[in-house]
Design an enzyme around this catalytic site. Structure first.
Site, mmCIF file in Angstrom:
data_model
loop_
_atom_site.group_PDB
_atom_site.id
_atom_site.type_symbol
_atom_site.label_atom_id
_atom_site.label_comp_id
_atom_site.label_asym_id
_atom_site.label_seq_id
_atom_site.Cartn_x
_atom_site.Cartn_y
_atom_site.Cartn_z
ATOM 1 N N LYS A 114 0.826 -1.215 0.000
ATOM 2 C CA LYS A 114 0.000 0.000 0.000
ATOM 3 C C LYS A 114 0.855 1.258 0.000
ATOM 4 C CE LYS A 114 -4.440 -1.587 1.461
ATOM 5 N NZ LYS A 114 -5.639 -1.410 2.260
ATOM 6 N N LYS A 206 -5.400 -8.582 -7.018
ATOM 7 C CA LYS A 206 -6.622 -9.003 -6.331
ATOM 8 C C LYS A 206 -7.749 -8.001 -6.540
ATOM 9 C CE LYS A 206 -6.708 -7.349 -1.583
ATOM 10 N NZ LYS A 206 -7.147 -7.605 -0.243
ATOM 11 N N LYS A 209 -11.485 -3.034 -3.198
ATOM 12 C CA LYS A 209 -12.421 -1.896 -3.082
ATOM 13 C C LYS A 209 -11.801 -0.618 -3.604
ATOM 14 C CE LYS A 209 -13.678 -3.208 1.586
ATOM 15 N NZ LYS A 209 -12.419 -3.200 2.302
#
Ligand code: AQP
Length: 343
Positions: A114, A206, A209
């Protein structure tokens, strides 16, 4: 020391809930409420480790709660609430920030993913995320956590933090007659084969969201037309489906779509290949869309109905928070005393 079997899990209100969240997490939560004491949280404090627009955060928090309920979680049986209403999570996370080591946090692959090349410029909260996750679990002395593949490393860290706390404060714990181990060493709960759903645009990433492309995911609030359209447009290679399951190797998009079909049908990829091997996407994709609509359609309808009724959703979250707080506060009374805080 024996601990009451208790399940904890949470989902971040950080965007549109998607098929991956459903198959990898929410769907697995439902049957556990019949066999365990379950606590299902909407982890809004985790969500703000990256920027969230406040109105979007409120909407997404209610959306996760409606997904839990529409999927079949009974908020009278399981505790359903949002994290920020129970301040004991933050309080215990601070204690854990002082127990955990910076090196442990730096090793977390999710942080590396991230933060990317920008690790000096992301929030301190993003680095400390696993410490708050450990607090979420351990403030309830949860013994089991249903985890997806991607969360295994964080759960390991929760176990390390529990063990270090038990060890660092062993004398204080014993002096207070609180047993040998104050916190349990939480176990992962792996129900069935691990399900990792990948992006519809790129089979190596993956489904997420926070992916900027809405076409990359099937949202739980998508209607039947949107689901069918996204599946039709999903990236695939030109070859037909392989004749054997081994033939999916090196074909990530094909593997993903076959995996989704298998998960939605509670069957194996081999079974799906036995039915569709050698057939083209023009046959497989409509069949997959039909499965997806049959499973997700009624849930989406129920979510859309519930989400309009914010009074009911907020009351459920409030009631859940009260029940959660009672458990969490009992833990914190002991933690404050163990650590040496005067009250
Ligand atoms: N693609 C996926 N396949 C299977 N399971 C998945 N989960 C998430 N994505 C997939 C599972 O859903 C739960 C919710 O996780 P989270 O809200 O803590 O965030 P996450 O894992 O980081 O999920 P997202 O959707 O990718 O969110 P963003 O984009 O905000 O980071 C977990 O149990 C996870 O395993």
């Amino acid at each position: 020391m024996t601990f009451t079997p208790r399940v904890f899990s949470g989902i971040q209100p950080s965007g549109d809930l998607h098929l991956g969240n459903y198959l990898g997490a929410i769907r697995r939560f439902v049957p556990l409420q019949d066999t365990h004491d379950c606590i299902y949280c909407v982890v809004d404090m985790h969500a703000i480790t990256v920027w969230q627009d406040p109105d979007d955060l409120r909407r997404a928090t209610r959306e996760v709660a409606t997904a839990y309920i529409a999927a079949g979680i009974d908020p009278k049986k399981a505790i359903v609430f949002n994290q920020s209403q129970v301040m004991q999570h933050a309080e215990l996370a601070w204690v854990f920030n002082c127990v955990a080591r910076i090196g442990w946090m730096n090793r977390m692959t999710q942080f590396k993913d991230k933060a990317g090349k920008n690790s000096e410029n992301v929030s301190l909260g993003l680095l400390a995320y696993p410490s708050l996750m450990a607090a979420d679990i351990l403030v309830y002395k949860a013994t089991h956590v249903p985890v997806g593949d991607d969360q295994k490393q964080h759960l390991e860290l929760t176990r390390d933090i529990a063990a270090k706390f038990n060890n660092d404060y062993a004398k204080s714990i014993a002096d207070r007659g609180l047993g040998e181990d104050f916190f349990p060493i939480t176990e992962p709960l792996i129900a069935g084969p691990a399900t990792r759903i990948m992006s519809l645009r790129d089979g190596t990433k993956k489904m997420s969201k926070s992916d900027p492309s809405d076409q990359s995911r099937i949202s739980l609030l998508d209607d039947a037309d949107a689901i069918a359209r996204k599946i039709k447009k999903a990236t695939t290679d030109p070859a037909p489906l392989p004749e054997t399951v081994e033939g999916l190797l090196g074909r990530p998009e094909a593997d993903n779509l076959v995996g989704i079909y298998a998960a939605l049908s509670d069957t194996s990829k081999a079974q799906v290949i036995a039915e569709f091997g050698g057939k083209g996407w023009g046959i497989f994709k409509p069949a997959l869309a039909e499965r997806a609509v049959a499973q997700l359609g009624p849930m989406g309808d129920e979510m859309r109905r519930l989400i309009e009724d914010t009074t009911t959703i907020d009351a459920i979250l409030h009631d859940g928070a009260e029940r959660a707080r009672a458990i969490a506060e009992a833990t914190m009374v002991d933690v404050r005393s163990i650590v040496g805080f005067i009250r």
